[in-house]
Design a protein around this motif. Structure first.
Motif, PDB file in Angstrom:
ATOM      1  N   GLU A 166      32.589  33.090  37.321  1.00  0.00           N
ATOM      2  CA  GLU A 166      33.280  32.458  38.454  1.00  0.00           C
ATOM      3  C   GLU A 166      34.773  32.350  38.184  1.00  0.00           C
ATOM      4  O   GLU A 166      35.596  32.505  39.090  1.00  0.00           O
ATOM      5  CB  GLU A 166      32.685  31.066  38.712  1.00  0.00           C
ATOM      6  CG  GLU A 166      33.325  30.304  39.859  1.00  0.00           C
ATOM      7  CD  GLU A 166      32.957  30.849  41.229  1.00  0.00           C
ATOM      8  OE1 GLU A 166      33.585  30.435  42.207  1.00  0.00           O
ATOM      9  OE2 GLU A 166      32.042  31.703  41.311  1.00  0.00           O
ATOM     10  N   SER A 167      35.140  32.089  36.934  1.00  0.00           N
ATOM     11  CA  SER A 167      36.541  32.029  36.518  1.00  0.00           C
ATOM     12  C   SER A 167      36.752  33.064  35.424  1.00  0.00           C
ATOM     13  O   SER A 167      36.476  32.801  34.252  1.00  0.00           O
ATOM     14  CB  SER A 167      36.895  30.633  36.003  1.00  0.00           C
ATOM     15  OG  SER A 167      36.674  29.664  36.999  1.00  0.00           O
ATOM     16  N   PRO A 168      37.225  34.270  35.761  1.00  0.00           N
ATOM     17  CA  PRO A 168      37.378  35.322  34.749  1.00  0.00           C
ATOM     18  C   PRO A 168      38.341  34.920  33.642  1.00  0.00           C
ATOM     19  O   PRO A 168      39.292  34.172  33.859  1.00  0.00           O
ATOM     20  CB  PRO A 168      37.927  36.508  35.555  1.00  0.00           C
ATOM     21  CG  PRO A 168      37.540  36.232  36.965  1.00  0.00           C
ATOM     22  CD  PRO A 168      37.563  34.746  37.108  1.00  0.00           C
ATOM     23  N   ARG A 169      38.067  35.427  32.438  1.00  0.00           N
ATOM     24  CA  ARG A 169      38.915  35.146  31.278  1.00  0.00           C
ATOM     25  C   ARG A 169      40.276  35.815  31.405  1.00  0.00           C
ATOM     26  O   ARG A 169      41.272  35.322  30.885  1.00  0.00           O
ATOM     27  CB  ARG A 169      38.196  35.626  30.010  1.00  0.00           C
ATOM     28  CG  ARG A 169      38.903  35.321  28.688  1.00  0.00           C
ATOM     29  CD  ARG A 169      38.015  35.752  27.539  1.00  0.00           C
ATOM     30  NE  ARG A 169      38.573  35.362  26.253  1.00  0.00           N
ATOM     31  CZ  ARG A 169      39.248  36.190  25.459  1.00  0.00           C
ATOM     32  NH1 ARG A 169      39.458  37.426  25.850  1.00  0.00           N
ATOM     33  NH2 ARG A 169      39.697  35.771  24.294  1.00  0.00           N
ATOM     34  N   ALA A 170      40.326  36.964  32.078  1.00  0.00           N
ATOM     35  CA  ALA A 170      41.565  37.711  32.240  1.00  0.00           C
ATOM     36  C   ALA A 170      41.509  38.439  33.573  1.00  0.00           C
ATOM     37  O   ALA A 170      40.471  38.516  34.237  1.00  0.00           O
ATOM     38  CB  ALA A 170      41.760  38.689  31.080  1.00  0.00           C
ATOM     39  N   PRO A 208      37.210  40.186  44.744  1.00  0.00           N
ATOM     40  CA  PRO A 208      38.554  40.056  45.319  1.00  0.00           C
ATOM     41  C   PRO A 208      39.331  38.957  44.610  1.00  0.00           C
ATOM     42  O   PRO A 208      38.749  38.059  43.998  1.00  0.00           O
ATOM     43  CB  PRO A 208      38.287  39.703  46.787  1.00  0.00           C
ATOM     44  CG  PRO A 208      36.908  39.118  46.795  1.00  0.00           C
ATOM     45  CD  PRO A 208      36.158  39.806  45.693  1.00  0.00           C
ATOM     46  N   SER A 209      40.639  39.026  44.684  1.00  0.00           N
ATOM     47  CA  SER A 209      41.475  38.099  43.914  1.00  0.00           C
ATOM     48  C   SER A 209      41.243  36.646  44.297  1.00  0.00           C
ATOM     49  O   SER A 209      41.369  35.758  43.467  1.00  0.00           O
ATOM     50  CB  SER A 209      42.955  38.460  44.105  1.00  0.00           C
ATOM     51  OG  SER A 209      43.300  38.407  45.486  1.00  0.00           O
ATOM     52  N   SER A 210      40.909  36.383  45.554  1.00  0.00           N
ATOM     53  CA  SER A 210      40.723  34.999  45.992  1.00  0.00           C
ATOM     54  C   SER A 210      39.280  34.685  46.346  1.00  0.00           C
ATOM     55  O   SER A 210      39.008  33.706  47.031  1.00  0.00           O
ATOM     56  CB  SER A 210      41.614  34.711  47.211  1.00  0.00           C
ATOM     57  OG  SER A 210      41.295  35.602  48.279  1.00  0.00           O
ATOM     58  N   GLY A 211      38.338  35.513  45.898  1.00  0.00           N
ATOM     59  CA  GLY A 211      36.944  35.315  46.261  1.00  0.00           C
ATOM     60  C   GLY A 211      36.194  34.466  45.256  1.00  0.00           C
ATOM     61  O   GLY A 211      36.638  34.245  44.131  1.00  0.00           O
ATOM     62  N   ILE A 230      29.923  34.968  47.286  1.00  0.00           N
ATOM     63  CA  ILE A 230      29.603  36.361  47.588  1.00  0.00           C
ATOM     64  C   ILE A 230      28.148  36.665  47.246  1.00  0.00           C
ATOM     65  O   ILE A 230      27.430  37.313  48.023  1.00  0.00           O
ATOM     66  CB  ILE A 230      30.559  37.297  46.833  1.00  0.00           C
ATOM     67  CG1 ILE A 230      31.981  37.135  47.375  1.00  0.00           C
ATOM     68  CG2 ILE A 230      30.110  38.745  46.956  1.00  0.00           C
ATOM     69  CD1 ILE A 230      33.016  37.942  46.626  1.00  0.00           C
ATOM     70  N   MET A 231      27.689  36.186  46.075  1.00  0.00           N
ATOM     71  CA  MET A 231      26.304  36.450  45.694  1.00  0.00           C
ATOM     72  C   MET A 231      25.321  35.753  46.631  1.00  0.00           C
ATOM     73  O   MET A 231      24.277  36.317  46.971  1.00  0.00           O
ATOM     74  CB  MET A 231      26.063  36.011  44.251  1.00  0.00           C
ATOM     75  CG  MET A 231      26.599  36.968  43.200  1.00  0.00           C
ATOM     76  SD  MET A 231      26.054  38.691  43.449  1.00  0.00           S
ATOM     77  CE  MET A 231      24.280  38.510  43.575  1.00  0.00           C
TER      78      MET A 231
END
Length: 610
Positions: free
Chosen positions: A53-57, A98-101, A106-107
């Motif tokens: 949900e919150s990518p590391r990079a 997406p950058s703000s998704g 989505i899932m």
């Protein structure tokens, strides 16, 4: 052929423009050399789906950087146990986002749609399934599938809706996020895929809520609750070590304190090392067929990508404060959920507890997430509201500004902005006081102003935030922007003292002074005196008739006074209305306890009524 070439040109054009998105694939293989094709893979492999949900990079970072939090666990599992699969593949789905998704949102949508028409979603599910089809083309061994957090519903969806890539004999869900949409679409009937499913829940509450539905669809397997200190990497490490063994709980206990570090030079007793590779699947322009491209990754570069940057040397306090202005620090956002004259306070149900007692719900702000959405998420997590019901259970209050809750002493980043929200549904039928019961097994309770002051009496920062928000609520109610309903509005017991207390604590009327030489007014007598007495009697009767109505407000005042008596006198005194406090000090005289003062006031009003 023309269609294939057209697609190839579209992909090449998208790649050149930097808008082409595909799932990444990284492999870790325990062997003496790099694997070059799927036919050289061992008989048993593991596939890990990664969708944070919150990518590391960011998506344009290298795949080793994006997967850095779990790569040490994979290397340690490969080197320390014969039960772990010799080859582990990680499918990184984060480039598809997406950058703000939101991965969860989505899932949930894709799972709901797939449950209706049995087609995989185009945003995440179908691209991941296509990568797995190409990865496992021609593979005849067995596969263990891992779904972590937000990718757990994706794993179930791929199992349920006709995955054709190899033979999945076992699956494991680690700290799964299973929303109501996932349960309704995937866990309402026995699953078609006959696999052994192990589940490692993040908390006891998650296990109680979801394990019944999981075991209804997948009866084979074990369920466990992780300790609060177990990270995703440690959970994956333990699950990999337990493959082929029955003691998953014992493996968790043994792996709980293991140091998970990635050593690029380490080998096992047979001289084998962990080889890292990145896999991609492209269309061969000459054969018009998809081809697998395996790129070797340098182990030292992988280790550098995994390791956090070295800490900067200590700076003087002034220099550190100046440098902090240019650094993104962790931000916190909270929510005060209101319903009439009550608010929600949350408790931790983890073991051990994340915090003691009650507190205002709050959560860490995620990348690309607005503060309003983070506040809504904090309220949903505390009140156990599923993502699919967020628009029907809570309403935003734009007329009331957020308040700062200072949660530390480290400067700018040590506060959380508390946003007010309102419950969309009315209280349950019955007396409003029925909602004031405390349930230690629930994650939240409803509190009136006096009860909130009492339970937070040792938390001065939270009390200060409550005072600020209560003033904002009162101003919005006065302006008509927020309705006063379901018992009134939050903070009214503090901002609107009861009429009985104000009358009883008011100083007695003093007759005007007569200057020297002035004539005193004549004393009333005869008929005039009788008329004055009748008017006084009428006023007294009206006061007596009004006593019953004013006594009904005593309950809230008594709760506030009891809060002062129970170890929170200083806090209670600071929260009372200034006018009422000064009147109490002026009129109390030599009285002792506040309760005795209130009883004396009630007795005085009763005597006046008689």
């Amino acid at each position: 052929a023309s269609t294939a070439m057209r697609k190839a040109r579209e992909v090449a054009s998208a790649k050149a423009a930097g808008v082409y998105a595909t799932a990444g694939c990284l492999s870790a293989t325990l062997s003496h050399a790099h694997p070059k094709r799927t036919s050289s893979l061992p008989e048993h492999i593991a596939i890990v789906l990664w969708l944070p949900e919150s990518p590391r990079a960011s998506a344009d970072s290298s795949i080793a950087v994006r997967l850095g939090s779990i790569l040490p666990a994979i290397q340690r599992a490969l080197l320390s146990s014969e039960s772990a699969p010799p080859a582990i593949f990680v499918i990184d789905c984060s480039p598809l986002m997406p950058s703000s998704g939101s991965a969860r949102a989505i899932m949930d949508k894709e799972i709901s749609d797939s449950g209706a028409d049995r087609h995989l979603g185009k945003q995440i599910s179908k691209p991941v399934s296509r990568v797995l089809d190409r990865l496992c083309s021609g593979y005849r061994g067995s596969i263990t599938l891992f779904g972590i957090q937000e990718s757990a519903p994706l794993a179930l969806c791929l199992l349920e809706h006709g995955a054709k890539w190899g033979t999945v004999t076992r699956a494991a869900l680690l700290k799964p996020h299973l929303s109501s949409a996932a349960v309704n679409a995937l866990l309402v009937k026995p699953a078609q895929a006959k696999v052994t499913l192990d589940v490692l829940y993040e908390s006891e509450r998650d296990c109680q809520r979801r394990d019944g539905a999981v075991r209804h669809s997948y009866p084979d397997g074990t369920s466990h609750v992780l300790d609060s200190h177990v990270t995703v990497g440690r959970a994956l490490h333990a699950a990999l070590l337990s493959l082929g063994t029955a003691d998953l709980r014992g493996t968790l206990l043994e792996a709980g304190g293991a140091s998970l570090q990635l050593d690029p030079d380490e080998i096992d007793s047979s001289g084998r090392a962990v080889w890292w590779s990145e896999w991609s699947f492209e269309l061969n322009t000459r054969t018009k067929q998809p081809q697998t491209v395996v790129s070797s990754l340098n182990a030292r570069e992988v280790a550098r990508a995994v390791s956090p940057p070295e800490a900067a040397p200590p700076q003087p306090l002034a220099a550190a404060a100046g440098a902090a202005k240019g650094v993104d620090q962790q931000k916190w956002v909270g929510a005060l959920v209101l319903r009439g004259n009550r608010c929600v306070l949350a408790r931790s149900l983890d073991s051990p507890r994340a915090w003691l007692g009650m507190r205002i719900p709050r959560a860490a702000l995620r990348p690309s997430e607005s503060e309003a959405d983070a506040a809504l998420r904090a309220a949903m997590d505390s009140c156990d509201i599923d993502e699919s019901y967020k628009d029907t259970e809570l309403e935003r209050l734009p007329a009331i500004p957020p308040a700062a809750l200072h949660i530390g002493e480290t400067g700018e980043a040590s506060f959380a902005l508390i946003h007010p929200l309102y419950a969309a549904r009315p209280p349950p039928p019955g007396a409003l006081e029925d909602a004031d019961l405390t349930d230690d097994e629930d994650s939240y309770d409803w509190y009136t102003w006096p009860r909130a002051v009492h339970v937070l009496r040792h938390d001065a920062a939270s009390l200060a935030a409550l005072r600020t928000l209560a003033c904002g609520v009162a101003a919005a109610v006065g302006a008509g922007a927020v309705a006063s309903k379901w018992g009134g509005y939050f903070g009214q017991e503090w901002l609107e003292p009861s009429p009985l207390a104000a009358a009883a604590l008011a100083p007695p009327a003093v007759p005007p002074l007569v200057a020297v030489g002035e004539t005193k007014p004549a004393t009333l007598g005869g008929a005039a005196a009788a008329a004055a007495a009748a008017r006084a009697a009428g006023g007294t009767m009206a006061a007596a008739a009004d006593v019953t109505g004013r006594l009904s407000s005593l309950e809230a005042k008594v709760e506030l006074i009891l809060a002062r008596m129970d170890g929170g006198a200083a806090v209670g005194a600071a929260l009372e209305a200034p006018a009422a406090a000064s009147a109490a000090n002026a009129g109390a005289g030599g009285q002792g306890a506040p309760l005795a003062l209130l009883k004396e006031a009630a007795r005085a009003v009763g005597e006046r009524a008689r």
